[in-house]
Write a protein that holds these residues in place. Structure first.
Motif, PDB file in Angstrom:
ATOM      1  N   LYS A 275      -3.090  -3.375   1.078  1.00 25.13           N
ATOM      2  CA  LYS A 275      -3.990  -2.497   0.312  1.00 25.13           C
ATOM      3  C   LYS A 275      -5.459  -2.693   0.683  1.00 25.13           C
ATOM      4  O   LYS A 275      -6.291  -1.850   0.380  1.00 25.13           O
ATOM      5  CB  LYS A 275      -3.801  -2.756  -1.185  1.00 25.13           C
ATOM      6  CG  LYS A 275      -2.478  -2.223  -1.704  1.00 25.13           C
ATOM      7  CD  LYS A 275      -2.336  -2.423  -3.184  1.00 25.13           C
ATOM      8  CE  LYS A 275      -2.288  -3.891  -3.511  1.00 25.13           C
ATOM      9  NZ  LYS A 275      -2.100  -4.157  -4.939  1.00 25.13           N
ATOM     10  N   LEU A 276      -5.797  -3.819   1.314  1.00 23.18           N
ATOM     11  CA  LEU A 276      -7.192  -4.048   1.691  1.00 23.18           C
ATOM     12  C   LEU A 276      -7.519  -3.481   3.071  1.00 23.18           C
ATOM     13  O   LEU A 276      -8.669  -3.439   3.484  1.00 23.18           O
ATOM     14  CB  LEU A 276      -7.498  -5.554   1.687  1.00 23.18           C
ATOM     15  CG  LEU A 276      -7.298  -6.255   0.354  1.00 23.18           C
ATOM     16  CD1 LEU A 276      -7.569  -7.743   0.493  1.00 23.18           C
ATOM     17  CD2 LEU A 276      -8.209  -5.666  -0.710  1.00 23.18           C
ATOM     18  N   ALA A 277      -6.492  -3.058   3.767  1.00 23.81           N
ATOM     19  CA  ALA A 277      -6.694  -2.681   5.178  1.00 23.81           C
ATOM     20  C   ALA A 277      -7.488  -1.394   5.327  1.00 23.81           C
ATOM     21  O   ALA A 277      -7.401  -0.484   4.504  1.00 23.81           O
ATOM     22  CB  ALA A 277      -5.344  -2.540   5.860  1.00 23.81           C
ATOM     23  N   ILE A 278      -8.223  -1.358   6.431  1.00 21.02           N
ATOM     24  CA  ILE A 278      -8.959  -0.148   6.807  1.00 21.02           C
ATOM     25  C   ILE A 278      -8.289   0.492   8.029  1.00 21.02           C
ATOM     26  O   ILE A 278      -8.354   1.691   8.210  1.00 21.02           O
ATOM     27  CB  ILE A 278     -10.435  -0.516   7.101  1.00 21.02           C
ATOM     28  CG1 ILE A 278     -11.065  -1.127   5.846  1.00 21.02           C
ATOM     29  CG2 ILE A 278     -11.242   0.702   7.551  1.00 21.02           C
ATOM     30  CD1 ILE A 278     -12.363  -1.869   6.104  1.00 21.02           C
TER      31      ILE A 278
ATOM     32  N   ARG B  48       0.838  -1.197   0.000  1.00 19.06           N
ATOM     33  CA  ARG B  48       0.000   0.000   0.000  1.00 19.06           C
ATOM     34  C   ARG B  48       0.877   1.253   0.000  1.00 19.06           C
ATOM     35  O   ARG B  48       1.843   1.346   0.770  1.00 19.06           O
ATOM     36  CB  ARG B  48      -0.849  -0.028   1.271  1.00 19.06           C
ATOM     37  CG  ARG B  48      -1.857   1.076   1.412  1.00 19.06           C
ATOM     38  CD  ARG B  48      -2.464   1.039   2.813  1.00 19.06           C
ATOM     39  NE  ARG B  48      -3.577   1.938   2.925  1.00 19.06           N
ATOM     40  CZ  ARG B  48      -4.844   1.601   2.706  1.00 19.06           C
ATOM     41  NH1 ARG B  48      -5.154   0.367   2.381  1.00 19.06           N
ATOM     42  NH2 ARG B  48      -5.811   2.483   2.819  1.00 19.06           N
ATOM     43  N   ALA B  49       0.528   2.200  -0.867  1.00 20.73           N
ATOM     44  CA  ALA B  49       1.281   3.459  -0.873  1.00 20.73           C
ATOM     45  C   ALA B  49       1.104   4.147   0.478  1.00 20.73           C
ATOM     46  O   ALA B  49      -0.011   4.188   1.008  1.00 20.73           O
ATOM     47  CB  ALA B  49       0.776   4.354  -1.991  1.00 20.73           C
ATOM     48  N   PRO B  50       2.173   4.673   1.054  1.00 22.17           N
ATOM     49  CA  PRO B  50       2.066   5.284   2.384  1.00 22.17           C
ATOM     50  C   PRO B  50       1.104   6.471   2.383  1.00 22.17           C
ATOM     51  O   PRO B  50       0.945   7.155   1.376  1.00 22.17           O
ATOM     52  CB  PRO B  50       3.490   5.757   2.679  1.00 22.17           C
ATOM     53  CG  PRO B  50       4.364   5.039   1.722  1.00 22.17           C
ATOM     54  CD  PRO B  50       3.536   4.724   0.516  1.00 22.17           C
TER      55      PRO B  50
ATOM     56  N   ILE C  86      -2.229   6.686   2.700  1.00 26.88           N
ATOM     57  CA  ILE C  86      -3.630   6.601   2.254  1.00 26.88           C
ATOM     58  C   ILE C  86      -4.442   6.012   3.401  1.00 26.88           C
ATOM     59  O   ILE C  86      -4.212   4.870   3.805  1.00 26.88           O
ATOM     60  CB  ILE C  86      -3.764   5.719   1.004  1.00 26.88           C
ATOM     61  CG1 ILE C  86      -2.911   6.291  -0.124  1.00 26.88           C
ATOM     62  CG2 ILE C  86      -5.223   5.625   0.578  1.00 26.88           C
ATOM     63  CD1 ILE C  86      -2.902   5.429  -1.365  1.00 26.88           C
ATOM     64  N   ASP C  87      -5.400   6.782   3.910  1.00 31.44           N
ATOM     65  CA  ASP C  87      -6.115   6.289   5.088  1.00 31.44           C
ATOM     66  C   ASP C  87      -7.134   5.211   4.709  1.00 31.44           C
ATOM     67  O   ASP C  87      -7.471   5.023   3.546  1.00 31.44           O
ATOM     68  CB  ASP C  87      -6.764   7.440   5.862  1.00 31.44           C
ATOM     69  CG  ASP C  87      -7.927   8.051   5.107  1.00 31.44           C
ATOM     70  OD1 ASP C  87      -8.871   7.313   4.788  1.00 31.44           O
ATOM     71  OD2 ASP C  87      -7.887   9.262   4.828  1.00 31.44           O
ATOM     72  N   GLY C  88      -7.596   4.513   5.746  1.00 27.48           N
ATOM     73  CA  GLY C  88      -8.476   3.361   5.525  1.00 27.48           C
ATOM     74  C   GLY C  88      -9.800   3.697   4.878  1.00 27.48           C
ATOM     75  O   GLY C  88     -10.425   2.852   4.235  1.00 27.48           O
ATOM     76  N   GLY C  89     -10.242   4.946   5.003  1.00 27.83           N
ATOM     77  CA  GLY C  89     -11.498   5.336   4.376  1.00 27.83           C
ATOM     78  C   GLY C  89     -11.423   5.283   2.860  1.00 27.83           C
ATOM     79  O   GLY C  89     -12.443   5.203   2.168  1.00 27.83           O
ATOM     80  N   LYS C  90     -10.206   5.328   2.326  1.00 21.54           N
ATOM     81  CA  LYS C  90     -10.039   5.319   0.873  1.00 21.54           C
ATOM     82  C   LYS C  90      -9.926   3.901   0.302  1.00 21.54           C
ATOM     83  O   LYS C  90      -9.932   3.710  -0.906  1.00 21.54           O
ATOM     84  CB  LYS C  90      -8.746   6.081   0.508  1.00 21.54           C
ATOM     85  CG  LYS C  90      -8.642   7.466   1.109  1.00 21.54           C
ATOM     86  CD  LYS C  90      -9.122   8.513   0.107  1.00 21.54           C
ATOM     87  CE  LYS C  90      -9.234   9.910   0.688  1.00 21.54           C
ATOM     88  NZ  LYS C  90      -8.089  10.388   1.413  1.00 21.54           N
ATOM     89  N   THR C  91      -9.813   2.919   1.178  1.00 19.80           N
ATOM     90  CA  THR C  91      -9.530   1.561   0.723  1.00 19.80           C
ATOM     91  C   THR C  91     -10.547   1.077  -0.307  1.00 19.80           C
ATOM     92  O   THR C  91     -10.197   0.505  -1.331  1.00 19.80           O
ATOM     93  CB  THR C  91      -9.510   0.589   1.927  1.00 19.80           C
ATOM     94  OG1 THR C  91      -8.502   1.034   2.825  1.00 19.80           O
ATOM     95  CG2 THR C  91      -9.203  -0.832   1.495  1.00 19.80           C
TER      96      THR C  91
ATOM     97  N   GLU D 272      -9.210   3.278  -6.931  1.00 22.00           N
ATOM     98  CA  GLU D 272      -8.878   2.202  -7.866  1.00 22.00           C
ATOM     99  C   GLU D 272      -7.627   1.489  -7.348  1.00 22.00           C
ATOM    100  O   GLU D 272      -6.790   2.120  -6.679  1.00 22.00           O
ATOM    101  CB  GLU D 272      -8.587   2.782  -9.253  1.00 22.00           C
ATOM    102  CG  GLU D 272      -9.788   3.415  -9.915  1.00 22.00           C
ATOM    103  CD  GLU D 272     -10.913   2.424 -10.144  1.00 22.00           C
ATOM    104  OE1 GLU D 272     -10.622   1.279 -10.530  1.00 22.00           O
ATOM    105  OE2 GLU D 272     -12.080   2.791  -9.893  1.00 22.00           O
ATOM    106  N   PRO D 273      -7.468   0.196  -7.701  1.00 21.54           N
ATOM    107  CA  PRO D 273      -6.302  -0.541  -7.183  1.00 21.54           C
ATOM    108  C   PRO D 273      -4.980   0.162  -7.467  1.00 21.54           C
ATOM    109  O   PRO D 273      -4.104   0.217  -6.610  1.00 21.54           O
ATOM    110  CB  PRO D 273      -6.370  -1.881  -7.932  1.00 21.54           C
ATOM    111  CG  PRO D 273      -7.789  -2.027  -8.349  1.00 21.54           C
ATOM    112  CD  PRO D 273      -8.345  -0.640  -8.507  1.00 21.54           C
TER     113      PRO D 273
END
Ligand code: SF4
Length: 559
Positions: free
Chosen positions: A443-446, A88-90, A92-97, A101-102
């Protein structure tokens, strides 16, 4: 048993209706019923090119031309066949998960999963993993609850060199992820425990040698998790694997395995079904291949969330599955056999110092929530060797074990490990808290998990220093269940929650009272039982204090 050796592409002809017209290619996408046309993007990608073929492209093209040269279908699909996920790109908060787009979540670095079948490592192998971590992974390393080691910050340019180093010591990342047979779990004490039912080491090696990396099994409907163990505490959790061989003593008094199929957690948790067969050790590889073939041929491929083998066995039932296994795939019947003798209160984690059957000792120890580093793993290899051991094991609980320690070396090795913050006699909280990768890299994390799990352990050790009960606390960063939240006493599923000021913040849905073994059950998800991440230590402390105050004699948390 032709189906296990037939090429994966040789399914029967397309189905027709009563007047011979081709039936629409729908259904569940089961190959054995003639549904060969891909019904979703993942199936299309797999049909277009075998995931195993990406290895050569990584070596020849991508590692030389760099990240931007990578075909997106390889980057987000086939790379997994060799244990590579973009991290996951550093920032980016979980609300955007769920809304981005991937490609917007992709970093240009990779998580690399190294498979450690049976959890078995020599000191040289562990040192190699450690060196790769420090040289190519910014000194990151996590012990996973499937006995793997995961590194982060890996660049595509370095992957061929990493593979060379791993393969030089007999390790690999082949099929560590992807729609493939993943790492095979095995008891870390295989061959040394004095109460072992059967040593499954040879069976694990045989399956690895015969089937991992084979194009016969490189296009499964989804992942396929295996566990093969003769451990009397059933430490590799046969209840929640796609296929599991659990040690038992057979009808004729010889040791072998009881066969389970279709366990799994995630969003539709199911316990594996017992087929009631007795499998002799020399039959394990063949039976494993037959079960995997049934999954390949009959598994559902239309919807990804129904593509695990548990959905097939849920629809078929154990009886039909056994009949197909014996008649269509093995060509012979397996005898009936006994079920495992589970024991009350048996801990499965192998932490602490215990006697081996050869008179030496094993030493199991607990990093915090599986988080270590390359530097620390190198120290573990050094410590093992300095105390006369060449055998280190990973466990299915994010722990490590060093084998073969003589009595006069025990105090010294315990002190050396504890000086590295690797506790041999950990608190109940350090011993039994696990956390998945979480938002730091996944990348799936919230929500965040590793750091929060570690600080929760520290807080609980401070607030409840002598807590007497073995409580498991598992944290996940999203509704998947990489850290097995549904079978923990306290399972914490990451999600956004509303705080007292009405703001959406990181938090957890709480599942209470899950477990494996004799008290197997999924934790209860009580409506409204959520906590913000900030309140987590207070919340867990309250739950634990209330349990201590109200429990009856001998009552466990799960009851
Ligand atoms: Fe990622 Fe979710 Fe698995 Fe955690 S549980 S590692 S957040 S997919």
């Amino acid at each position: 048993m032709p189906p296990t050796s037939a090429p994966a592409g040789s399914a029967p002809a397309a189905p027709t209706d009563r007047v011979g017209k081709p039936r629409p290619r729908r259904g569940e996408g089961q190959w054995a019923l003639g549904y060969r046309e891909p019904l979703n993007k993942n199936e299309e990608n797999k049909k277009n090119d075998d995931g195993l073929n990406v290895r050569q492209r990584i070596i020849d093209i991508y590692s030389k031309a760099g990240f931007d040269s990578i075909d997106p279908a390889d980057l987000r699909g086939r790379f997994r066949w060799f244990g590579l996920y973009t991290q996951r790109a550093p920032g980016i908060d979980g609300g955007k998960t769920a809304v981005l787009e991937p490609e917007e979540l992709d970093d240009r670095y990779f998580m690399l999963r190294i498979r450690i079948d049976g959890g078995q490592l020599s000191a040289a192998q562990l040192r190699t993993v450690a060196e790769i971590s420090t040289a190519y992974g910014r000194d990151t390393a996590d012990i996973t609850d499937r006995q793997n080691v995961q590194l982060h910050w890996v660049r595509i340019e370095d992957v061929p060199t990493i593979w060379e180093k791993l393969e030089a010591v007999g390790l690999s990342t082949t099929e560590a992820c992807g729609d493939t047979p993943r790492v095979i779990l095995g008891c870390p004490l295989a061959g040394i425990a004095d109460d072992e039912i059967v040593d499954a080491t040879d069976q694990i090696h045989q399956i690895y040698d015969d089937h991992i990396g084979s194009p016969l099994f490189s296009n499964l409907p989804r992942k396929f998790k295996s566990s093969i163990s003769g451990c009397s505490s059933y430490c590799t959790n046969h209840e929640i694997n796609d296929v599991a061989f659990a040690g038992v003593v057979g009808p004729d008094g010889t040791p072998g395995f009881d066969l389970f199929v279709g366990g799994g957690l995630s969003t539709n948790p199911m316990f594996a079904k017992r087929l009631g067969t007795f499998v002799r050790p020399e039959q394990v590889s063949e039976v494993w291949a037959a079960v995997c073939s049934i999954f390949r041929d009959y598994g559902y491929r239309r919807l990804r969330h129904r593509a695990r083998i548990k959905f097939l066995i849920k629809d078929w039932g154990a009886e039909k599955f056994r009949e197909v296994l014996e008649k269509e795939y093995l060509g012979y019947a397996l005898p009936d056999g006994p079920e495992p003798e589970l024991q009350q209160g048996m801990r499965r984690d192998h932490v602490g110092v215990r006697r081996q059957r050869d008179g030496r000792n094993y030493v199991g120890f607990a990093p915090k929530v599986g988080r270590v580093s390359g530097t620390k793993l190198a120290r573990v290899a050094d410590i093992a060797e300095a105390h006369g051991s060449d055998r280190i094991r990973t466990t299915a609980d994010q722990k490590l074990v060093i084998l073969d320690i003589e009595d006069d070396q025990v105090d010294s090795i315990v002190a050396a490990l504890e000086a590295e913050d690797l506790e041999v006699r950990p608190s109940v909280f350090r011993r039994q808290t696990m956390a998945c990768t979480g938002i730091e890299f996944c990348k799936l994390a919230i929500v965040e998990t590793k750091g929060r799990g570690a600080s929760l352990v520290e807080e609980l050790e401070r607030r409840l220093p002598d807590f007497p009960e073995p409580i498991t606390i598992n944290l996940n960063g999203c509704p998947n269940s990489c850290a097995r939240i549904q079978v923990a006493d306290i399972g914490l599923k990451g999600q956004l929650v509303t705080n007292a000021d009405g703001e959406q913040v990181e938090g957890y849905q709480v599942h209470l009272g899950g477990g494996l073994g004799l008290t197997a059950g999924f934790g209860r998800k009580v409506r409204g039982l959520k906590t913000t991440a900030e309140d987590l230590p207070d919340y867990v402390e309250r739950v634990l204090r209330r349990f201590l105050e109200t429990k009856e004699d001998g009552e466990a948390f799960a009851t």
